[in-house]
Design a protein around this motif. Structure first.
Motif, mmCIF file in Angstrom:
data_model
loop_
_atom_site.group_PDB
_atom_site.id
_atom_site.type_symbol
_atom_site.label_atom_id
_atom_site.label_comp_id
_atom_site.label_asym_id
_atom_site.label_seq_id
_atom_site.Cartn_x
_atom_site.Cartn_y
_atom_site.Cartn_z
ATOM 1 N N VAL A 42 6.796 0.568 -5.407
ATOM 2 C CA VAL A 42 7.672 1.064 -4.350
ATOM 3 C C VAL A 42 7.922 2.572 -4.458
ATOM 4 O O VAL A 42 7.846 3.303 -3.472
ATOM 5 C CB VAL A 42 9.019 0.304 -4.356
ATOM 6 N N GLU A 43 8.196 3.029 -5.690
ATOM 7 C CA GLU A 43 8.562 4.433 -5.879
ATOM 8 C C GLU A 43 7.367 5.327 -6.198
ATOM 9 O O GLU A 43 7.475 6.556 -6.120
ATOM 10 C CB GLU A 43 9.610 4.539 -6.987
ATOM 11 N N GLY A 44 6.252 4.727 -6.603
ATOM 12 C CA GLY A 44 5.068 5.519 -6.909
ATOM 13 C C GLY A 44 5.127 6.250 -8.229
ATOM 14 O O GLY A 44 4.448 7.275 -8.412
ATOM 15 N N ASP A 45 5.901 5.735 -9.170
ATOM 16 C CA ASP A 45 6.040 6.365 -10.483
ATOM 17 C C ASP A 45 4.834 6.008 -11.352
ATOM 18 O O ASP A 45 4.740 4.894 -11.874
ATOM 19 C CB ASP A 45 7.334 5.889 -11.143
ATOM 20 N N LYS A 46 3.912 6.949 -11.512
ATOM 21 C CA LYS A 46 2.702 6.703 -12.304
ATOM 22 C C LYS A 46 2.929 6.947 -13.788
ATOM 23 O O LYS A 46 2.057 6.654 -14.603
ATOM 24 C CB LYS A 46 1.559 7.596 -11.827
ATOM 25 N N ILE A 47 4.088 7.474 -14.153
ATOM 26 C CA ILE A 47 4.371 7.790 -15.556
ATOM 27 C C ILE A 47 5.121 6.658 -16.239
ATOM 28 O O ILE A 47 4.738 6.205 -17.320
ATOM 29 C CB ILE A 47 5.181 9.098 -15.649
ATOM 30 N N ARG A 48 6.164 6.152 -15.576
ATOM 31 C CA ARG A 48 6.991 5.100 -16.178
ATOM 32 C C ARG A 48 6.984 3.821 -15.350
ATOM 33 O O ARG A 48 7.819 2.944 -15.543
ATOM 34 C CB ARG A 48 8.423 5.596 -16.390
ATOM 35 N N GLY A 49 6.036 3.701 -14.453
ATOM 36 C CA GLY A 49 5.909 2.474 -13.677
ATOM 37 C C GLY A 49 4.874 1.553 -14.294
ATOM 38 O O GLY A 49 3.961 1.995 -14.997
ATOM 39 N N SER A 50 5.035 0.257 -14.053
ATOM 40 C CA SER A 50 4.075 -0.733 -14.547
ATOM 41 C C SER A 50 3.045 -0.985 -13.444
ATOM 42 O O SER A 50 3.284 -1.754 -12.517
ATOM 43 C CB SER A 50 4.793 -2.047 -14.900
ATOM 44 N N MET A 51 1.898 -0.318 -13.561
ATOM 45 C CA MET A 51 0.866 -0.389 -12.524
ATOM 46 C C MET A 51 -0.083 -1.556 -12.819
ATOM 47 O O MET A 51 -1.144 -1.382 -13.413
ATOM 48 C CB MET A 51 0.113 0.938 -12.443
ATOM 49 N N MET A 52 0.327 -2.737 -12.408
ATOM 50 C CA MET A 52 -0.462 -3.933 -12.675
ATOM 51 C C MET A 52 -1.777 -3.886 -11.907
ATOM 52 O O MET A 52 -1.790 -3.739 -10.692
ATOM 53 C CB MET A 52 0.328 -5.186 -12.303
ATOM 54 N N ALA A 53 -2.885 -4.020 -12.636
ATOM 55 C CA ALA A 53 -4.212 -3.971 -12.024
ATOM 56 C C ALA A 53 -5.198 -4.662 -12.945
ATOM 57 O O ALA A 53 -5.036 -4.680 -14.167
ATOM 58 C CB ALA A 53 -4.638 -2.524 -11.782
ATOM 59 N N GLY A 54 -6.243 -5.227 -12.357
ATOM 60 C CA GLY A 54 -7.240 -5.954 -13.127
ATOM 61 C C GLY A 54 -8.317 -5.056 -13.694
ATOM 62 O O GLY A 54 -8.422 -3.864 -13.368
ATOM 63 N N GLN A 55 -9.149 -5.633 -14.542
ATOM 64 C CA GLN A 55 -10.228 -4.877 -15.169
ATOM 65 C C GLN A 55 -11.265 -4.385 -14.168
ATOM 66 O O GLN A 55 -12.040 -3.483 -14.484
ATOM 67 C CB GLN A 55 -10.907 -5.736 -16.241
ATOM 68 N N ILE A 56 -11.274 -4.961 -12.984
ATOM 69 C CA ILE A 56 -12.258 -4.544 -11.975
ATOM 70 C C ILE A 56 -11.804 -3.290 -11.238
ATOM 71 O O ILE A 56 -12.485 -2.837 -10.311
ATOM 72 C CB ILE A 56 -12.562 -5.667 -10.961
ATOM 73 N N ALA A 57 -10.679 -2.698 -11.638
ATOM 74 C CA ALA A 57 -10.198 -1.484 -10.971
ATOM 75 C C ALA A 57 -11.284 -0.408 -10.939
ATOM 76 O O ALA A 57 -11.388 0.361 -9.979
ATOM 77 C CB ALA A 57 -8.951 -0.952 -11.663
ATOM 78 N N GLY A 58 -12.108 -0.371 -11.985
ATOM 79 C CA GLY A 58 -13.180 0.616 -12.030
ATOM 80 C C GLY A 58 -14.247 0.432 -10.972
ATOM 81 O O GLY A 58 -15.040 1.343 -10.712
ATOM 82 N N LEU A 59 -14.282 -0.732 -10.339
ATOM 83 C CA LEU A 59 -15.240 -0.999 -9.264
ATOM 84 C C LEU A 59 -14.744 -0.502 -7.912
ATOM 85 O O LEU A 59 -15.531 -0.389 -6.967
ATOM 86 C CB LEU A 59 -15.506 -2.508 -9.143
ATOM 87 N N ILE A 60 -13.466 -0.222 -7.810
ATOM 88 C CA ILE A 60 -12.859 0.098 -6.521
ATOM 89 C C ILE A 60 -12.819 1.611 -6.331
ATOM 90 O O ILE A 60 -12.201 2.328 -7.113
ATOM 91 C CB ILE A 60 -11.440 -0.484 -6.430
ATOM 92 N N SER A 61 -13.453 2.078 -5.279
ATOM 93 C CA SER A 61 -13.549 3.523 -5.071
ATOM 94 C C SER A 61 -13.067 3.979 -3.700
ATOM 95 O O SER A 61 -13.067 5.179 -3.417
ATOM 96 C CB SER A 61 -15.002 3.972 -5.250
ATOM 97 N N LYS A 62 -12.654 3.038 -2.836
ATOM 98 C CA LYS A 62 -12.219 3.453 -1.507
ATOM 99 C C LYS A 62 -11.179 2.490 -0.947
ATOM 100 O O LYS A 62 -11.117 1.321 -1.307
ATOM 101 C CB LYS A 62 -13.405 3.536 -0.550
ATOM 102 N N GLU A 63 -10.358 3.037 -0.063
ATOM 103 C CA GLU A 63 -9.348 2.253 0.645
ATOM 104 C C GLU A 63 -9.983 1.712 1.914
ATOM 105 O O GLU A 63 -10.589 2.463 2.680
ATOM 106 C CB GLU A 63 -8.157 3.146 0.979
ATOM 107 N N GLN A 64 -9.877 0.395 2.139
ATOM 108 C CA GLN A 64 -10.478 -0.248 3.300
ATOM 109 C C GLN A 64 -9.472 -1.146 3.990
ATOM 110 O O GLN A 64 -8.437 -1.499 3.416
ATOM 111 C CB GLN A 64 -11.684 -1.110 2.879
#
Length: 319
Positions: free
Chosen positions: A271-293
């Motif tokens: 919600v707040e976009g805190d990349k420093i102290r936020g818990s950015m839950m994401a899977g191991q396939i994040a490296g496969l994702i390169s564009k917003e669709q």
């Protein structure tokens, strides 16, 4: 690629959208459903009043089938179940336990019940309790995870139950979907890739963190507390992992210290976009994702790539 699962749910494509907390709202879920998949509204620890509002919201945005996820650890779970059963919802997915005690109520309301499991034993129990299908989630997934990998667990669950099995965790494109089909899955559930969908209301900072992620950019926190979570690396995860290491060495670990570090962190990320102290839950396939669709394009990519992958293998082995 019409499957029994598609006929059961009256959907066009065997692709579920994961019920990600703070992400799986009516906007995202309706976009997935309108694109032919099964959009799922997450309810987390919502009160029954909020759940009723979310259901009304998605009904206003799609006439296609959709699901509602019920977190069984929600302190309001009994009231939430009542709201869902009275609202005309046709599909329910569940997490964090067994929906067995509510199964009669779900069935009386004509609801298809699909629990998320992380073991063969739990899959068997869910089928015995009356589940119509099973979602098998491996530890490659983002968020709360089990101990087995998707590709190892999936065929074992397929062999153990007779209901359709949906594969979740580590399926970032059509090649992964094809692999899941080869192991016996009837469909897939996608989380991380839908986080960065154009219809997703996740904060732009969170989306960009996923789009920039590499193959080694996720870590698992919470193993000491027994609630492991896969997230993207940042300052919070470094501090948390150090704290876990310190508490592990103690005779009586300070679990409250760890809980305080994690409290509210997911909302800060989504919600707040805190990349420093936020818990950015994401899977191991994040490296496969390169564009917003759009959700439509994401689903079409999965289906096209899956079909092409299977066809290439058929051609290869027929030579």
């Amino acid at each position: 690629m019409q499957s029994h699962l598609c006929k059961l749910l009256n959907i066009q494509y065997p692709i579920f959208q994961g019920a990600m907390a703070w992400v799986a709202d009516a906007d995202l879920a309706s976009a997935v459903s309108n694109a032919g998949g099964l959009g799922i509204v997450g309810t987390g620890h919502d009160t029954p009043e909020i759940v009723a509002e979310k259901i009304a919201d998605i009904k206003a945005k799609t006439t296609k089938p959709f699901g509602v996820n019920i977190m069984l650890l929600n302190p309001h779970v009994q009231e939430v179940v009542d709201v869902v059963c009275q609202s005309g919802v046709k599909v329910v997915t569940t997490g964090a336990g067994s929906p067995g005690k509510y199964m009669d109520k779900f069935k009386a309301a004509g609801i298809i019940v699909i629990p998320v499991v992380a073991s063969v034993a739990l899959a068997r129990r869910m089928e015995n309790d009356g589940a119509d299908a099973i979602i098998v989630e491996g530890m490659e997934a983002g968020g709360h995870i089990g101990k087995s990998t998707t590709m190892a667990l999936l065929p074992q669950v397929v062999d153990a139950v007779s209901v359709p099995v949906i594969a979740a965790g580590g399926i970032g494109d059509g090649r992964g979907m094809a692999a899941a089909y080869m192991l016996g899955a009837s469909g897939i559930q996608v989380g991380t890739r839908f986080v960065v969908a154009k219809e997703s209301n996740a904060h732009a900072n969170f989306k960009q963190a996923i789009l920039k992620a590499k193959d080694i950019d996720t870590v698992i926190t919470g193993q000491l507390t027994g609630h492991p979570v896969r997230v993207l690396r940042n300052k919070l995860t470094r501090e948390y992992l150090q704290a876990e290491k310190e508490e592990t060495s103690k005779e009586s670990p300070d679990f409250e210290r760890l809980e305080n570090m994690a409290r509210g962190a997911l909302r800060r990320a989504v919600v707040e976009g805190d990349k420093i102290r936020g818990s950015m839950m994401a899977g191991q396939i994040a490296g496969l994702i390169s564009k917003e669709q759009t959700c439509h394009d994401i689903i079409q990519d999965y289906m096209r790539e899956c079909s092409e992958t299977i066809q290439k293998q058929i051609e290869y082995w027929s030579k």
